[in-house]
Design a protein around this motif. Structure first.
Motif, mmCIF file in Angstrom:
data_model
loop_
_atom_site.group_PDB
_atom_site.id
_atom_site.type_symbol
_atom_site.label_atom_id
_atom_site.label_comp_id
_atom_site.label_asym_id
_atom_site.label_seq_id
_atom_site.Cartn_x
_atom_site.Cartn_y
_atom_site.Cartn_z
ATOM 1 N N ALA A 1 0.823 -1.205 0.000
ATOM 2 C CA ALA A 1 0.000 0.000 0.000
ATOM 3 C C ALA A 1 0.860 1.258 0.000
ATOM 4 O O ALA A 1 0.384 2.341 -0.310
ATOM 5 C CB ALA A 1 -0.928 0.000 1.210
ATOM 6 N N GLY A 2 2.120 1.093 0.345
ATOM 7 C CA GLY A 2 3.042 2.218 0.363
ATOM 8 C C GLY A 2 4.399 1.761 0.848
ATOM 9 O O GLY A 2 4.556 0.646 1.348
ATOM 10 N N GLY A 3 5.358 2.636 0.703
ATOM 11 C CA GLY A 3 6.678 2.278 1.175
ATOM 12 C C GLY A 3 7.657 3.422 1.058
ATOM 13 O O GLY A 3 7.410 4.419 0.364
ATOM 14 N N LEU A 4 8.753 3.264 1.774
ATOM 15 C CA LEU A 4 9.854 4.210 1.735
ATOM 16 C C LEU A 4 11.130 3.423 1.591
ATOM 17 O O LEU A 4 11.354 2.447 2.315
ATOM 18 C CB LEU A 4 9.880 5.034 3.028
ATOM 19 N N ALA A 5 11.964 3.825 0.653
ATOM 20 C CA ALA A 5 13.279 3.216 0.476
ATOM 21 C C ALA A 5 14.310 4.327 0.578
ATOM 22 O O ALA A 5 14.196 5.362 -0.084
ATOM 23 C CB ALA A 5 13.387 2.513 -0.879
ATOM 24 N N GLY A 6 15.257 4.109 1.439
ATOM 25 C CA GLY A 6 16.314 5.084 1.621
ATOM 26 C C GLY A 6 17.569 4.396 2.114
ATOM 27 O O GLY A 6 17.715 3.180 2.021
ATOM 28 N N ARG A 7 18.462 5.213 2.677
ATOM 29 C CA ARG A 7 19.727 4.685 3.168
ATOM 30 C C ARG A 7 20.276 5.656 4.192
ATOM 31 O O ARG A 7 19.920 6.830 4.196
ATOM 32 C CB ARG A 7 20.710 4.492 2.030
ATOM 33 N N THR A 8 21.126 5.136 5.058
ATOM 34 C CA THR A 8 21.808 6.001 6.006
ATOM 35 C C THR A 8 23.301 5.945 5.740
ATOM 36 O O THR A 8 23.840 4.904 5.361
ATOM 37 C CB THR A 8 21.510 5.604 7.465
ATOM 38 N N TRP A 9 23.939 7.096 5.929
ATOM 39 C CA TRP A 9 25.387 7.214 5.737
ATOM 40 C C TRP A 9 25.845 8.494 6.408
ATOM 41 O O TRP A 9 25.203 9.541 6.259
ATOM 42 C CB TRP A 9 25.722 7.265 4.238
ATOM 43 N N ALA A 10 26.909 8.419 7.163
ATOM 44 C CA ALA A 10 27.556 9.579 7.765
ATOM 45 C C ALA A 10 26.586 10.404 8.616
ATOM 46 O O ALA A 10 26.579 11.629 8.569
ATOM 47 C CB ALA A 10 28.198 10.447 6.685
ATOM 48 N N ARG A 11 25.731 9.710 9.367
ATOM 49 C CA ARG A 11 24.744 10.332 10.244
ATOM 50 C C ARG A 11 23.655 11.080 9.476
ATOM 51 O O ARG A 11 23.011 11.979 10.007
ATOM 52 C CB ARG A 11 25.413 11.234 11.282
#
Length: 148
Positions: A58-68
């Motif tokens: 129904a929905g989603g978020l795709a991301g990433r973390t790097w260097a705070r």
């Protein structure tokens, strides 16, 4: 003498990335220190919203973390579920994980003028840049938010 080619080459692409990363680390003490710390590892962050009755996305978020930093790459909610604050919940959950589990202090994202700049402003993001005519006839916004 040199020869230029314009074909897609995944191996050369990977080598190019490695060489640029090494050159950047050589030239920047900040990046050099970052690359040898746990903060220097880019880690995917995904939040999925599934329909309880159908199991469908129904929905989603795709991301990433790097260097705070949290970098939100994709955020989408099915048209049938818009207006129910699900996008806000997805974003808030990604920010929570980034802040509490990955020690991120800031978030960033890009959005087009016809997508959701006002939505992100309501979530506390500030526009720090605009790219006019990217693609032609569209403006891309770059937004950031402090998570602490």
């Amino acid at each position: 003498m040199f020869r230029m080619e314009t074909e897609v080459d995944k191996e050369r692409h990977a080598a190019l990335g490695e060489r640029l990363s090494a050159a950047n680390s050589h030239r920047s003490p900040v990046l050099r220190a970052l690359r040898t710390s746990p903060l220097g590892e880019e880690v995917p962050l995904h939040v999925w919203l599934l329909d309880d009755t159908t199991g469908e996305l129904a929905g989603g978020l795709a991301g990433r973390t790097w260097a705070r930093w949290l970098h939100v790459d994709l955020l989408w909610v099915d048209d049938r579920h818009r207006g129910a604050r699900l996008g806000s919940r997805l974003l808030a959950e990604a920010e929570r994980v980034a802040r509490t589990e990955r020690d991120c202090a800031r978030a960033r994202l890009e959005t087009w003028d016809f997508q959701a700049p006002d939505f992100y402003r309501k979530q506390g993001y500030q526009v720090i840049g605009e790219v006019m005519d990217y693609p032609p006839g569209v403006t891309e916004y770059i937004l950031v938010k402090t998570l602490t």
